[in-house]
Each structure stands twice: as structure tokens, then as C-alpha cells.
Design an enzyme around this catalytic site. Sequence first.
Site, PDB file in Angstrom:
ATOM      1  CG  ASP A 127     -42.636 -14.013-111.118  1.00 49.74           C
ATOM      2  OD1 ASP A 127     -41.391 -13.927-111.100  1.00 49.74           O
ATOM      3  OD2 ASP A 127     -43.278 -14.284-112.148  1.00 49.74           O
TER       4      ASP A 127
ATOM      5  CE  LYS B 177     -46.562 -13.211-113.535  1.00 47.69           C
ATOM      6  NZ  LYS B 177     -46.096 -14.344-112.685  1.00 47.69           N
TER       7      LYS B 177
ATOM      8  CE  LYS C 278     -43.949 -14.399-115.887  1.00 44.57           C
ATOM      9  NZ  LYS C 278     -43.413 -15.233-114.773  1.00 44.57           N
TER      10      LYS C 278
END
EC number: 4.1.2.4
Length: 222
Positions: free
Chosen positions: A92, A156, A185
Site C-alpha cells: 500500500d 485506496k 480499498k
Amino acid sequence: MDARELAKYIDHTNLKAFATREDIKRLCEEAKEYGFYAVCVNPYRVKDAAEFLKGTDIKIASVVGFPLGATFTETKVQEAIMAVRNGADEIDMVMNIGAMKDGDYGFVERDIREVVEAVHPMGAKVKVIIETCYLSDEEKIKACELAKKAGADFVKTSTGFGTAGAKVEDVKLMRSVVGNDMGVKAAGGIHNAKQAIAMIEAGATRIGASRSVEIIETLELI
């Protein structure tokens, strides 16, 4: 949706600076108990998570350029490579938010692409944190387009360290931009099942949360 189905959307997260080895052990034990898709930990704790999750199918995510995204691309690349070598399945990474605000889209795309090209051959996926709380809707759209163009696997919403977390309207917008080719996400401020399901209905395919156990345990209240 039952508890096991909901759990498979969740990256059970502890990114606190003061998280101890014992905290990571507890995180992993909870992931095993509830059947969460993954745990998400700081790079230094990836080895610990890999040890505690050995023999399970639970994935390990780690963060890169976290939480500001404002470091050198080369640093992000090395951080990502080392995390994957230590056992991370997913990265991430935080987009360079300042460069995005500058309109330096070529740099933003290259910054993402270099991480993607470093770890995709190692079998890892890349999620790009765009930190929606700092972006206009136009910038959110552009950030998603750049992440997609750079070959990332997910976009995300948030680090959880910004001024706000995931919002349903942002998840809808991000999904509309990336289509069905990428994951979305939602992370930051998701504390219960009602919030999590709202994000999933808006288009999220993954939920990042530190209060994942509460999310599962509040499912019966809906």
C-alpha cells in the site's frame, strides 16, 4: 452477507508507530480467528507477521512512503522490495500528494509505476493511497487515472493519518473511474459493519480497518 464473507474483504490493520511484536501477534491471531483476508503492518513488522501467519492463507500487506508519500521514488522502491522479500504480498504505497497538487502528473505516474514494476515480478500487488481528504474531485479522478495507467492493482482512499478517512461518495467516484479492472480499498474511520457494507455497496473490494473485530461483531446489529 455473513461474518465470514465480510471478513474476506478486510485488511486487519495496525500501523501505529508504537506497535510491539506482541501487538502484531495479537493482530495475526485475530486475523486467524475471524478469517480476515490480510493483515496490514509497517515494513519493520512484516517479518513478525510472516512468522505468526506461517501455514495460513492470510495475506500480508505493508505500507510504503507512509503516511505522507513525500519521499524519493527510489526510497519507495527499495522499501517495497524489502517488504516483499520479508513476506509482504501486497504494498500500500502513498502517492506523492504534493506533486499531484502541483499538477506534475508525469512524476506522479512514474513514482507509482516504478514501485509497480519493482514488485509485480516478485508476485506482489500494489495499492495506491491517494489520500482523498486533500484532493478535489477533479484531482481524485486524475489520481485514479494515473494509478491505473501506471499498472497498479488498487486505488485506496486514505492512510488513516490524514484529516478524514473513507467516504462513500469517494468510493463511488473512484470505482466509476477505474471500472472493473482494479480494486478499490476504503480505509480510515470504518468502525462498524454498517459503514463497511456501505463502502462495499459503493464499490469497495477491500476494507482497511484497525477495528475489524468490531466490524464483524456489529454485523448482527444491522
